[in-house]
Design a protein around this motif. Sequence first.
Motif, short mmCIF file in Angstrom:
data_model
loop_
_atom_site.label_atom_id
_atom_site.label_comp_id
_atom_site.label_asym_id
_atom_site.label_seq_id
_atom_site.Cartn_x
_atom_site.Cartn_y
_atom_site.Cartn_z
N SER A 106 42.05 36.99 44.26
CA SER A 106 42.80 36.70 45.49
C SER A 106 43.05 37.97 46.30
N LEU A 107 43.45 39.04 45.64
CA LEU A 107 43.72 40.29 46.34
C LEU A 107 42.44 40.92 46.86
N ARG A 108 41.38 40.79 46.09
CA ARG A 108 40.08 41.31 46.55
C ARG A 108 39.65 40.61 47.82
N GLU A 109 39.69 39.28 47.80
CA GLU A 109 39.26 38.52 48.97
C GLU A 109 40.20 38.73 50.14
N GLY A 110 41.50 38.93 49.84
CA GLY A 110 42.45 39.21 50.91
C GLY A 110 42.17 40.53 51.60
N SER A 111 41.51 41.45 50.89
CA SER A 111 41.13 42.73 51.47
C SER A 111 39.78 42.66 52.18
N GLY A 112 39.14 41.48 52.12
CA GLY A 112 37.86 41.30 52.78
C GLY A 112 36.69 41.89 52.01
N TRP A 113 36.84 42.04 50.71
CA TRP A 113 35.80 42.65 49.88
C TRP A 113 35.12 41.62 49.01
N ASN A 114 33.83 41.83 48.77
CA ASN A 114 33.16 41.05 47.73
C ASN A 114 33.26 41.84 46.42
N GLN A 115 32.69 41.30 45.35
CA GLN A 115 32.81 41.96 44.04
C GLN A 115 32.13 43.33 44.04
N GLU A 116 31.02 43.45 44.76
CA GLU A 116 30.33 44.74 44.82
C GLU A 116 31.19 45.79 45.50
N ASN A 117 31.90 45.39 46.57
CA ASN A 117 32.77 46.33 47.27
C ASN A 117 33.88 46.85 46.35
N LEU A 118 34.54 45.94 45.63
CA LEU A 118 35.62 46.35 44.73
C LEU A 118 35.07 47.18 43.57
N ALA A 119 33.92 46.77 43.06
CA ALA A 119 33.31 47.50 41.95
C ALA A 119 33.02 48.94 42.34
#
Length: 279
Positions: A23-36
């Motif tokens: 939820s927090l990742r998507e709220g930041s507008g990131w996909n999994q690759e961005n967060l990774a």
Amino acid sequence: MVNRKELKPESSPQAAYGARLRSLREGSGWNQENLAERMGYSSQHISAVETGRKPPTLPFSRRADHVLGLAGTDDAFEAEWRDMRLGSLLEGFPQYVDQEARSVEIRMFTLGIIPGLLQTAEYARALATSAVRRGAITPDQAEERVTFLAQRQAALVRPRPPMLFVTLDESCIRRPVGGADVMDAQLARLTELTENPNFVLQVAPYRIGERRPFDMPVILLTLADRSVLSYAESQAQGYLDRESTTVLPMLTAYHQLQAASLSQDASVAMINQLRKGTP
């Protein structure tokens, strides 16, 4: 979005952790690759934590807090991870661990099993694996136990460590755990610990018979203000006792146990005889 897995945060603390991370990742507008990329993990690792296939770790939680701006807040993933970890422990044990880390003296008596603070990682893992095979805990909980034990042991390595008095019933050193190699390494670890100035080891031999005052494991903690607490466990929960009227008689009984037990030198000699295969 094609392979997006539906999450069920209510199913377990681990699932709730993963759902909040997504939820927090998507709220930041990131996909999994961005967060990774920001966290220094692979996208596969992020996916596994989000979907509950991989348990989060303390380093992972701290990186997530840093990247998502949660470090030091009430909503930090590190705090959630700690709650998850303690939640898998016996009721009452987290309260004991908190006092253990503050103690200036720790006195222990155990039967059958080497106490956790003295266990090698292999010995601890053998016990945890056995609990998994019996269906008592899950593999993830077994891993948490071993990791948490290592953290407890590390917490006692500090500039002014507590005095540690350990009295082992003879059954502790004779009961085989994990196979011959694991047991030999564990016994070697006990003898190595006796070289530390803050450690006293004694074996309560079978021959003391009825003079052994305890029929169950006992732990006594002395705090900096010289107050003494006791801790004992049943199968269902642990109990930390602060009442001097019940704790101080246990301290007296512990001193009586030490007087009836072998000296440290004689205890080490018995352990070394066992390692050599001498009865």
